[in-house]
Scaffold this motif. Structure first.
Motif, mmCIF file in Angstrom:
data_model
loop_
_atom_site.group_PDB
_atom_site.id
_atom_site.type_symbol
_atom_site.label_atom_id
_atom_site.label_comp_id
_atom_site.label_asym_id
_atom_site.label_seq_id
_atom_site.Cartn_x
_atom_site.Cartn_y
_atom_site.Cartn_z
ATOM 1 N N LEU A 80 27.279 27.339 -8.874
ATOM 2 C CA LEU A 80 26.217 26.596 -7.937
ATOM 3 C C LEU A 80 25.582 27.397 -6.967
ATOM 4 C CD1 LEU A 80 27.410 22.782 -7.673
ATOM 5 C CD2 LEU A 80 25.898 23.763 -9.300
ATOM 6 N N LYS A 81 26.439 28.091 -6.188
ATOM 7 C CA LYS A 81 25.961 29.022 -5.282
ATOM 8 C C LYS A 81 24.961 30.370 -5.837
ATOM 9 C CE LYS A 81 27.313 31.662 -1.229
ATOM 10 N NZ LYS A 81 28.456 31.917 -0.299
ATOM 11 N N SER A 82 25.313 30.562 -7.184
ATOM 12 C CA SER A 82 24.546 31.754 -7.723
ATOM 13 C C SER A 82 23.064 31.175 -8.306
ATOM 14 C CB SER A 82 25.377 32.065 -8.745
ATOM 15 O OG SER A 82 25.427 31.049 -9.961
ATOM 16 N N GLU A 83 23.210 29.662 -8.253
ATOM 17 C CA GLU A 83 22.029 29.266 -8.841
ATOM 18 C C GLU A 83 21.175 28.519 -7.443
ATOM 19 O OE1 GLU A 83 22.631 25.961 -11.540
ATOM 20 O OE2 GLU A 83 22.424 27.553 -13.333
ATOM 21 N N TYR A 84 21.674 28.859 -6.128
ATOM 22 C CA TYR A 84 21.156 28.223 -5.093
ATOM 23 C C TYR A 84 21.097 26.913 -4.942
ATOM 24 C CZ TYR A 84 20.103 33.331 -4.645
ATOM 25 O OH TYR A 84 20.088 34.847 -4.632
ATOM 26 N N SER A 85 22.015 26.064 -5.387
ATOM 27 C CA SER A 85 21.937 24.538 -5.645
ATOM 28 C C SER A 85 23.395 23.989 -5.210
ATOM 29 C CB SER A 85 21.326 24.151 -7.006
ATOM 30 O OG SER A 85 22.597 24.577 -7.781
ATOM 31 N N GLU A 86 23.761 24.788 -4.366
ATOM 32 C CA GLU A 86 25.289 24.281 -3.954
ATOM 33 C C GLU A 86 25.224 22.967 -2.802
ATOM 34 O OE1 GLU A 86 24.678 27.785 -1.028
ATOM 35 O OE2 GLU A 86 23.755 27.086 -3.105
ATOM 36 N N GLU A 87 24.081 22.726 -2.713
ATOM 37 C CA GLU A 87 24.297 21.535 -1.642
ATOM 38 C C GLU A 87 24.645 20.096 -2.357
ATOM 39 O OE1 GLU A 87 20.394 21.507 -4.028
ATOM 40 O OE2 GLU A 87 21.294 22.900 -2.780
ATOM 41 N N ASN A 88 24.751 19.967 -3.617
ATOM 42 C CA ASN A 88 25.107 18.753 -4.309
ATOM 43 C C ASN A 88 26.538 18.649 -4.273
ATOM 44 O OD1 ASN A 88 22.707 17.827 -5.196
ATOM 45 N ND2 ASN A 88 22.627 18.774 -7.023
ATOM 46 N N ILE A 89 27.273 19.888 -4.560
ATOM 47 C CA ILE A 89 28.797 19.983 -4.593
ATOM 48 C C ILE A 89 29.283 19.733 -3.041
ATOM 49 C CG2 ILE A 89 29.069 22.253 -4.503
ATOM 50 C CD1 ILE A 89 31.094 19.529 -6.197
ATOM 51 N N GLU A 90 28.439 20.505 -2.166
ATOM 52 C CA GLU A 90 28.949 20.355 -0.735
ATOM 53 C C GLU A 90 28.782 19.008 -0.032
ATOM 54 O OE1 GLU A 90 27.141 23.088 1.767
ATOM 55 O OE2 GLU A 90 27.644 24.877 0.496
ATOM 56 N N PHE A 91 27.901 18.058 -0.561
ATOM 57 C CA PHE A 91 27.636 16.491 -0.213
ATOM 58 C C PHE A 91 28.580 15.998 -0.704
ATOM 59 C CE2 PHE A 91 25.957 12.448 -1.549
ATOM 60 C CZ PHE A 91 25.883 11.976 -0.185
ATOM 61 N N TRP A 92 28.918 15.961 -1.890
ATOM 62 C CA TRP A 92 30.181 15.409 -2.808
ATOM 63 C C TRP A 92 31.496 15.704 -1.805
ATOM 64 C CZ3 TRP A 92 34.819 16.388 -4.910
ATOM 65 C CH2 TRP A 92 35.436 15.507 -5.788
ATOM 66 N N VAL A 93 31.871 17.021 -1.717
ATOM 67 C CA VAL A 93 32.816 17.202 -0.779
ATOM 68 C C VAL A 93 33.101 16.557 0.627
ATOM 69 C CG1 VAL A 93 34.513 19.128 0.129
ATOM 70 C CG2 VAL A 93 33.549 19.300 -2.218
ATOM 71 N N SER A 94 31.997 16.768 1.240
ATOM 72 C CA SER A 94 31.837 15.963 2.369
ATOM 73 C C SER A 94 32.075 14.621 2.399
ATOM 74 C CB SER A 94 30.466 16.242 3.403
ATOM 75 O OG SER A 94 30.389 17.603 3.328
ATOM 76 N N CYS A 95 31.600 13.831 1.364
ATOM 77 C CA CYS A 95 31.732 12.345 1.326
ATOM 78 C C CYS A 95 33.371 12.223 1.055
ATOM 79 C CB CYS A 95 30.946 11.780 0.161
ATOM 80 S SG CYS A 95 29.195 11.893 0.543
ATOM 81 N N GLU A 96 34.005 13.073 0.149
ATOM 82 C CA GLU A 96 35.266 12.832 -0.042
ATOM 83 C C GLU A 96 36.258 12.945 0.970
ATOM 84 O OE1 GLU A 96 37.353 12.465 -3.162
ATOM 85 O OE2 GLU A 96 35.220 11.484 -3.235
ATOM 86 N N GLU A 97 35.821 14.006 1.994
ATOM 87 C CA GLU A 97 36.624 14.385 3.512
ATOM 88 C C GLU A 97 36.245 13.153 4.464
ATOM 89 O OE1 GLU A 97 38.688 16.680 4.165
ATOM 90 O OE2 GLU A 97 38.618 17.129 2.045
ATOM 91 N N TYR A 98 34.919 12.494 4.351
ATOM 92 C CA TYR A 98 34.624 11.548 5.171
ATOM 93 C C TYR A 98 35.498 10.284 4.970
ATOM 94 C CZ TYR A 98 31.848 7.760 7.206
ATOM 95 O OH TYR A 98 31.419 6.394 7.597
ATOM 96 N N LYS A 99 35.863 9.892 3.495
ATOM 97 C CA LYS A 99 36.607 8.821 3.286
ATOM 98 C C LYS A 99 38.101 8.790 3.576
ATOM 99 C CE LYS A 99 34.961 8.748 -1.049
ATOM 100 N NZ LYS A 99 34.877 8.393 -2.394
ATOM 101 N N LYS A 100 38.483 10.138 4.190
ATOM 102 C CA LYS A 100 39.842 10.260 4.470
ATOM 103 C C LYS A 100 39.943 9.929 6.151
ATOM 104 C CE LYS A 100 40.799 13.730 1.134
ATOM 105 N NZ LYS A 100 41.364 15.062 0.729
ATOM 106 N N THR A 101 38.756 9.585 6.763
ATOM 107 C CA THR A 101 38.841 9.498 8.289
ATOM 108 C C THR A 101 39.678 8.310 8.655
ATOM 109 O OG1 THR A 101 36.553 10.224 8.411
ATOM 110 C CG2 THR A 101 37.426 9.146 10.287
ATOM 111 N N LYS A 102 40.562 8.646 9.349
ATOM 112 C CA LYS A 102 41.365 7.229 9.918
ATOM 113 C C LYS A 102 41.159 6.697 11.160
ATOM 114 C CE LYS A 102 45.508 9.402 7.564
ATOM 115 N NZ LYS A 102 46.946 9.772 7.903
#
Length: 209
Positions: A80-102
């Motif tokens: 995705l970085k090679s296509e300059y479109s990595e924002e989608n996976i970065e958002f998905w990963v950020s959401c996954e991390e957010y859901k682990k907030t205690k």
């Protein structure tokens, strides 16, 4: 008085030399065992870090399999970085991390950070969401919960699944990983192999993991 080694019987001198020889042999053997043990651990660790063909084949079964595997996620992000479109996976990963907030106290600042970075119309890495989902997510952030980004995350997942994931499976970022060793990592030589380990194109993953 001590008269030195010359005063000792020949048999005593011989016994001393034999003892010295045996001690030297045992020390060498101990060093050799330690080295072999160390090498064995390194080889075992290296082997455990390798990707198998079966693991990589599973990435082609679903996007979920791909991005829930550490190295699969790294390879997909590199693509995705090679296509300059990595924002989608970065958002998905950020959401996954957010859901682990205690801590409830940390929900609001984390939610605001994700919103400002990916959802807001002034976001530096704005993701492609329909107006309805964007508006609903904006409302959720006002009183954030662990699930306030769920709908937006699902939409982005579906977008990646239908678009960038399919291109990834046809790209060298994936095809080089399923090429058998010695095939030169060329798409035209890509053959599925169940037993070999994968070293090809590992630099892509190691740089992004």
């Amino acid at each position: 008085m001590c008269k030195g080694l010359a005063a000792l019987p020949a048999t005593c001198l011989k016994s001393a030399k034999d003892m010295k020889h045996r001690l030297g042999f045992l020390l060498q053997k101990s060093d050799s065992c330690d080295y072999s043990s160390s090498q064995g651990k390194k080889e075992k660790l290296s082997s455990s870090q390798r990707l198998s063909q079966e693991e990589v084949r599973k990435w082609a079964e679903s996007l979920e399999n791909l991005i829930h595997h550490d190295r699969g996620l790294a390879a997909f992000r590199a693509f995705l970085k090679s296509e300059y479109s990595e924002e989608n996976i970065e958002f998905w990963v950020s959401c996954e991390e957010y859901k682990k907030t205690k801590s409830p106290a940390k929900l609001s600042p984390k939610a605001r950070k994700i919103y400002d970075e990916f959802i807001s119309v002034q976001a530096t890495k704005e993701v492609n969401l329909d107006s309805c989902t964007r508006e609903k997510t904006s409302h959720n952030v006002l009183e954030p919960t662990l699930s306030c980004f769920d709908e937006a995350q699902r939409k982005i997942f579906t977008l990646m699944e239908k678009d960038s994931y399919r291109r990834f499976l046809k790209s060298p970022y994936y095809l080089d990983l399923v090429s058998p060793p010695g095939a030169g990592c060329r798409p035209e030589n890509c053959k599925r192999n169940h037993t070999h380990s994968l070293d090809c194109n590992s630099n892509i993953i190691s740089q992004c993991a």
